[in-house]
Scaffold this active site. Structure first.
Site, short mmCIF file in Angstrom:
data_model
loop_
_atom_site.label_atom_id
_atom_site.label_comp_id
_atom_site.label_asym_id
_atom_site.label_seq_id
_atom_site.Cartn_x
_atom_site.Cartn_y
_atom_site.Cartn_z
N ASP A 125 28.69 31.37 34.63
CA ASP A 125 29.38 32.65 34.52
C ASP A 125 30.63 32.67 35.39
OD1 ASP A 125 30.14 35.24 34.99
OD2 ASP A 125 28.31 35.95 34.86
N PHE A 138 24.85 37.80 39.15
CA PHE A 138 25.40 39.09 39.17
C PHE A 138 24.08 40.02 38.25
CE2 PHE A 138 27.79 42.59 36.64
CZ PHE A 138 28.47 43.31 37.66
N TYR A 169 38.59 41.56 31.94
CA TYR A 169 38.94 42.76 32.90
C TYR A 169 39.28 42.67 34.25
CZ TYR A 169 34.14 44.00 33.18
OH TYR A 169 32.85 43.71 33.53
N LYS A 170 38.78 41.59 34.74
CA LYS A 170 39.15 41.26 36.28
C LYS A 170 40.65 40.79 36.50
CE LYS A 170 34.22 41.75 37.01
NZ LYS A 170 32.89 40.96 36.65
N ARG A 221 34.27 44.41 50.18
CA ARG A 221 34.72 43.54 49.41
C ARG A 221 36.17 43.71 49.33
NH1 ARG A 221 32.60 41.86 43.62
NH2 ARG A 221 33.94 43.64 43.15
C1 PLP Z 1 31.69 41.54 35.96
C2 PLP Z 1 30.91 40.68 35.59
C3 PLP Z 1 29.88 40.87 34.83
C4 PLP Z 1 30.24 42.01 33.75
O1 PLP Z 1 29.56 41.84 32.47
P1 PLP Z 1 29.96 43.35 31.58
O2 PLP Z 1 29.12 42.65 30.50
O3 PLP Z 1 31.43 43.10 31.10
O4 PLP Z 1 29.51 44.20 32.21
C5 PLP Z 1 29.00 39.90 34.30
N1 PLP Z 1 28.74 38.83 35.45
C6 PLP Z 1 29.70 38.70 36.52
C7 PLP Z 1 29.40 37.66 37.22
C8 PLP Z 1 30.30 39.56 36.84
O5 PLP Z 1 31.09 39.48 37.80
#
Ligand code: PLP
Length: 429
Positions: free
Chosen positions: A221, A144, A246-247, A395
């Site tokens: 992650d 990400f 939050y997902k 997606r």
């Molecule tokens: C959504 C997501 C993040 C988000 O990080 P934030 O600090 O909440 O912005 C990080 N890594 C992955 C793989 C994600 O899908």
């Protein structure tokens, strides 16, 4: 070409699948108001639970409004939305999350900072603790964006270099690729368990073993896997992990993320944001920083107590559902989406950019089409909310607790209509 109405054609199947779905009643726990016909972004910002509004009101009235500052150290489990014990909340909710969804024994998981901040703290601690001869951080080009940027920064700060694993955008990182990338120069490996674009589900147990064989640490992650696929951090032998709430977990926009640090590493790791919540005997307010025993040394400042209220509601619903049933429904949802895509979207030039094997797939699928951006914009006008992923990805995220099979059929029917109208516009011009 005849244009069968996909909604009608798949609606009967969808109704049968919904009727047979043991988790179907839990969908009604979510706020389902508004104009959205199909929400395909529950893997990016989950729908709120209805109880979340009530819990926030109860928190404001009681835990905060009546108990006031006493809630910080009142016994955990007293009445109210959090039950007091705010000082212990990051660890207490972390333990609960660990047991329910991460396969983590108590004392290794915390809730608090954002995923980005946790990743910085853990990755920096791991790199600092590594032998200086281990001058490489291994990551993939499918990590990400925030992960890639943070690791670039850590490499620059610590004089390390990044070693990139190239990936097929429709797939993910294989154990063979990891084996080829790690060695005596590796300090840390950072990978996603479920890839944010393709939904590819990495073989975390095997990869963790390979990283350890090379003498390095791995940080997983889990943002796109927690709450959709089973995770077994202790059983994998994982070192570190981060993920957001939050997902799939319904924590709400910007809700606190979690960090996992295997107990065997607590003593040796020193994280870089050494605030008072991570200090031994914090309320003694003594001179000098001394890390707290155990996982608490990874805390920094005052935890986001208010923002943890919705997370607790999210965990409650997972406790009822069980991750096994959630995963079974998730596989069925993505399989149904792939089936519809194969039958009615493929003839319009749409390709699957996710693994075909459900065992190698998380909770979302990505469809590829040259007009993806226009199609997603048109879908949103029609009350269908997928995500556009540059350059050509549509997606489709299917949050298992809040998404029905009927929603999948109705939403993909609209994707088809959007494709047809977008293509017409192009061919007319
Ligand atoms: C959504 C997501 C993040 C988000 O990080 P934030 O600090 O909440 O912005 C990080 N890594 C992955 C793989 C994600 O899908």
């Amino acid at each position: 070409m005849t244009t069968p109405d996909v909604g009608t054609r798949f609606a009967a199947r969808a109704a049968e699948l919904d009727a047979a779905d043991p988790l179907r009643p839990l969908r009604d726990r979510f706020v389902l108001a508004g104009d959205v016909v199909a929400y395909f972004d529950g893997n990016s910002l989950g729908r709120p639970l209805r109880v979340t509004g009530e819990a926030l009101a109860a928190f404001t009235a009681h835990d905060w409004g009546e108990r006031l500052i006493r809630s910080w150290d009142e016994e955990v489990g007293a009445s109210g939305a959090t039950g007091g014990g705010w000082v212990d909340l990051p660890a207490a909710l972390g333990d609960r999350l660990g047991a329910l969804l991460l396969g983590a024994a108590p004392g290794q998981t915390l809730l608090g900072d954002s995923t980005s901040v946790w990743l910085y703290k853990l990755a920096r601690a791991a790199v600092d603790a590594a032998d200086p001869a281990r001058d490489e951080i291994v990551l993939s080009d499918d990590d990400f964006p925030t992960d890639r940027y943070l690791l670039e920064g850590i490499a620059a700060e610590t004089g390390r270099r990044l070693r990139w694993i190239p990936t097929d955008p429709a797939g993910g990182v294989s154990p063979e690729q990891v084996a080829a990338a790690v060695g005596p120069r590796t300090a840390l490996v950072v990978l996603s368990h479920v890839a944010y674009r393709s939904g590819f589900l990495a073989d975390a147990a095997t990869i963790t073993g390979l990283v350890h064989d090379a003498g390095a640490l791995v940080c997983w992650d889990l943002c796109h896997s927690v709450g959709s696929v089973p995770v077994a951090l202790d059983a994998w032998g994982a070192d570190l992990a981060v993920g957001c709430t939050y997902k799939y977990l319904g924590g709400g926009p910007g809700s606190p993320a979690f960090a996992y640090v295997a107990a065997r590493h607590h003593e040796a790791l020193r994280q870089p944001v050494q605030g008072w919540f991570g200090r031994a005997d914090q309320f003694a307010m003594a001179a000098g920083y001394v890390p707290a025993p155990g996982v608490r040394r990874f805390l920094s400042g005052t935890p986001p107590v208010l923002a943890l209220v919705p997370v607790r509601a999210g965990l409650d619903v997972y406790a009822e559902a069980g991750i096994g049933a959630v995963r079974a429904k998730s596989e069925a949802l993505t399989a149904f989406a792939v089936e519809i895509a194969d039958e009615v979207l493929a003839p319009l030039g749409v390709e699957l950019a996710s693994p075909r094997d459900p065992a190698r797939r998380g909770g979302h699928v990505t469809l590829r089409h040259p007009d993806a951006e226009a199609v997603v914009a048109e879908c949103r006008r029609r009350g269908v909310v997928p995500d556009f992923r540059a350059p050509d990805g549509i997606r489709v995220g299917l949050a298992p607790l809040s998404t029905s099979f009927t929603e999948v059929a109705a939403g993909l029917s609209e994707v088809r209509s959007a494709l047809v109208s977008t293509n017409c516009r192009y061919s007319d011009s």
